[in-house]
Design an enzyme around this catalytic site. Structure first.
Site, PDB file in Angstrom:
ATOM      1  N   CYS A 135       0.954  -1.284   0.051  1.00  0.00           N
ATOM      2  CA  CYS A 135       0.154  -0.144  -0.017  1.00  0.00           C
ATOM      3  C   CYS A 135       0.812   1.506   0.158  1.00  0.00           C
ATOM      4  CB  CYS A 135      -0.935  -0.098   1.152  1.00  0.00           C
ATOM      5  SG  CYS A 135      -1.617   1.392   1.473  1.00  0.00           S
TER       6      CYS A 135
ATOM      7  N   THR B 201       0.878   3.288   2.102  1.00  0.00           N
ATOM      8  CA  THR B 201       1.100   3.684   3.416  1.00  0.00           C
ATOM      9  C   THR B 201       2.579   3.099   3.679  1.00  0.00           C
ATOM     10  OG1 THR B 201      -1.055   3.763   4.081  1.00  0.00           O
ATOM     11  CG2 THR B 201       0.681   3.372   5.836  1.00  0.00           C
TER      12      THR B 201
ATOM     13  N   HIS C 235       5.351   5.092   2.304  1.00  0.00           N
ATOM     14  CA  HIS C 235       5.656   6.280   3.408  1.00  0.00           C
ATOM     15  C   HIS C 235       6.691   5.728   4.397  1.00  0.00           C
ATOM     16  CE1 HIS C 235       2.945   8.365   1.157  1.00  0.00           C
ATOM     17  NE2 HIS C 235       1.925   7.879   1.576  1.00  0.00           N
TER      18      HIS C 235
ATOM     19  N   HIS D 270       0.226  -4.506   5.762  1.00  0.00           N
ATOM     20  CA  HIS D 270      -0.944  -4.441   6.696  1.00  0.00           C
ATOM     21  C   HIS D 270      -2.139  -5.120   5.744  1.00  0.00           C
ATOM     22  CE1 HIS D 270      -0.811  -0.633   4.815  1.00  0.00           C
ATOM     23  NE2 HIS D 270      -2.287  -0.685   4.587  1.00  0.00           N
TER      24      HIS D 270
ATOM     25  N   CYS E  40     -14.655   2.356  23.843  1.00  0.00           N
ATOM     26  CA  CYS E  40     -14.638   3.988  24.066  1.00  0.00           C
ATOM     27  C   CYS E  40     -16.112   4.107  23.449  1.00  0.00           C
ATOM     28  CB  CYS E  40     -13.691   4.561  22.900  1.00  0.00           C
ATOM     29  SG  CYS E  40     -13.933   4.282  21.243  1.00  0.00           S
TER      30      CYS E  40
ATOM     31  N   ILE F  31      -6.782   2.475  -5.132  1.00  0.00           N
ATOM     32  CA  ILE F  31      -7.958   2.803  -4.227  1.00  0.00           C
ATOM     33  C   ILE F  31      -8.609   3.196  -5.375  1.00  0.00           C
ATOM     34  CG2 ILE F  31      -8.767   4.168  -2.554  1.00  0.00           C
ATOM     35  CD1 ILE F  31      -7.316   2.588  -0.877  1.00  0.00           C
TER      36      ILE F  31
ATOM     37  N   ASP G  52      -6.660  11.301 -13.834  1.00  0.00           N
ATOM     38  CA  ASP G  52      -5.379  11.002 -13.139  1.00  0.00           C
ATOM     39  C   ASP G  52      -4.421  11.893 -14.252  1.00  0.00           C
ATOM     40  OD1 ASP G  52      -4.271   8.425 -11.131  1.00  0.00           O
ATOM     41  OD2 ASP G  52      -2.765   9.418 -12.293  1.00  0.00           O
TER      42      ASP G  52
ATOM     43  N   ARG H 223      -2.090   4.713 -15.662  1.00  0.00           N
ATOM     44  CA  ARG H 223      -3.156   4.758 -14.781  1.00  0.00           C
ATOM     45  C   ARG H 223      -4.653   4.772 -15.341  1.00  0.00           C
ATOM     46  NH1 ARG H 223      -1.843   7.305  -9.112  1.00  0.00           N
ATOM     47  NH2 ARG H 223      -0.009   5.828  -8.535  1.00  0.00           N
TER      48      ARG H 223
ATOM     49  N   LEU I 229      -5.335  11.646   1.127  1.00  0.00           N
ATOM     50  CA  LEU I 229      -4.922  12.568   2.157  1.00  0.00           C
ATOM     51  C   LEU I 229      -4.094  13.399   1.541  1.00  0.00           C
ATOM     52  CD1 LEU I 229      -3.905   9.762   4.831  1.00  0.00           C
ATOM     53  CD2 LEU I 229      -5.940  11.192   4.876  1.00  0.00           C
TER      54      LEU I 229
ATOM     55  N   ILE J 186     -13.840   9.181   4.455  1.00  0.00           N
ATOM     56  CA  ILE J 186     -13.948   7.961   4.439  1.00  0.00           C
ATOM     57  C   ILE J 186     -12.405   7.324   5.346  1.00  0.00           C
ATOM     58  CG2 ILE J 186     -13.718   5.493   3.362  1.00  0.00           C
ATOM     59  CD1 ILE J 186     -16.540   7.035   2.865  1.00  0.00           C
TER      60      ILE J 186
HETATM   61 ZN    ZN Z   1     -12.891   2.299  20.995  1.00  0.00          ZN
END
Ligand code: ZN
Length: 356
Positions: A51, A53, A56, A77, A110, A189, A209, A214, A278, A301
């Protein structure tokens, strides 16, 4: 037979991609298979996907420096695999179960967790960012984040259900059925958002894009037209093709300030916006004319609802409604992690799946 074990007795060593220290890079290492706690499951990773991320974190850019990451960390992940051990308190999963990882680890206590919004838990931890991840032969995850998936889903697709779910949820939130939709950013994505919108019955999908490679992919997964802002006045073009009305909605998967501002210009009055990308810093938009007078609805999202989005995604996958294969441009052995990173950094490929 349900085998319950705590710890990793006899599991031995495994290969993993470890980010060891600040600065650029990560390395392949042989380390101990992790032991598990009473609420965890140990998974033999079948496939894992890279990904943005991860790039990064690999680059250790300003985002990564401020993401609360403790080094060393096993990267990755997005994954699927088979459970090989369950903790003492785990009752609903067993060895042999085929699962995909939900990366949002909720506290379960929470306000949001008690309000059906575990995915935006107030004490949210991200698997593979705040915990060790899945670019390894084995990984452990809280049982609450191990999602049993249909065996018909092949590993390459099982590995990308996490990003697919994010993209699919954007389409669900702005109810794309029968609508004219723009998708900004055609990385994995954005491409998943296009495939999802197509499957959900969007009537016309505009892909945007700056990279032609792409844009070509966007047309293979369901875009009706692909626009490159480098050579086209996107706002004028979209206004023209919608007879001056504008699009019913747009999904941003780019985080580009210019592209998001353009999006609000070609969004019709009463239109809806789902933001996934982001921006690298705070951005300004014209709230008066672009949001208030337009009565635009905007939703951020952050991943998938647990497990509302997954259920819908699995239903759609089971019916063969999602055309995802073109997005998985490369499948490589885990050992080739460095090559995969170089490919992506050079702007080639889309989703790369690693096989441990
Ligand atoms: Zn929580």
């Amino acid at each position: 037979m349900i085998r319950k074990m705590t710890g990793s007795e006899g599991m031995g060593k495994m290969l993993a991609v470890v980010k060891k220290e600040i600065g650029i890079g990560a390395q392949l290492e042989e380390i101990e298979v992790p032991g598990i706690g009473p609420k965890d499951v140990l998974i033999k990773v079948n496939a894992a996907a890279i990904c943005g991320t991860d790039l990064h974190i690999y680059d250790w850019n300003p985002w990564a420096q401020n993401a609360g990451i403790n080094l060393p960390v096993i990267m990755g992940h997005e994954f699927c695999g088979e459970i090989v051990q369950v903790g003492d308190d785990v009752t609903d999963l067993k060895p042999g179960d085929y699962i995909a990882g939900e990366t949002h680890i909720p506290c379960g206590k929470c306000y949001q967790c008690n309000n059906g919004q575990q995915h935006i838990c107030g004490n949210l931890q991200i698997f593979g960012v705040h915990t060790n991840g899945c670019f390894a032969e084995y990984t452990k995850i809280p049982a609450a984040c191990a999602r049993k998936i249909p065996s018909a889903i092949k590993p390459e697709i099982g590995a990308v259900l996490e990003p697919l779910g994010t993209a699919l949820r954007a389409g669900l939130e702005i109810q794309v059925s029968g609508k004219v939709i723009a998708v900004i950013g055609c990385g994995p994505i954005g491409l998943f958002a296009i495939a999802s919108a197509k499957a959900m019955g969007a009537s016309y999908i505009i892909a945007i894009d700056v990279l032609d490679e792409r844009l070509k992919l966007s047309e293979t997964v369901g875009a009706n037209i692909a626009l490159n802002p480098m050579g086209t006045d996107v706002v004028a073009e979209i206004k023209k093709m919608t007879k001056g009305v504008g699009v019913d909605g747009f999904i941003d998967a780019s985080g580009s300030v210019q592209a998001i501002n353009d999006g609000f210009k070609y969004l019709r009055k009463g239109g809806e916006v789902a933001l996934i990308g982001l921006p690298s810093k705070p951005i300004s938009i014209d709230l008066g004319s672009d949001v208030v007078f337009k009565e635009a609805k905007i939703i951020g999202i952050h991943g998938r609802e647990m497990y509302k989005t997954w259920i819908k995604m699995e239903n759609m996958l089971s019916q063969g409604l999602l055309n995802l294969d073109p997005v998985i441009t490369h499948t490589m052995p885990l050992e080739k992690f460095q090559d995969a990173v170089e490919l992506l950094q050079a702007g080639h490929g889309s989703k790369i799946v690693l096989i441990p």
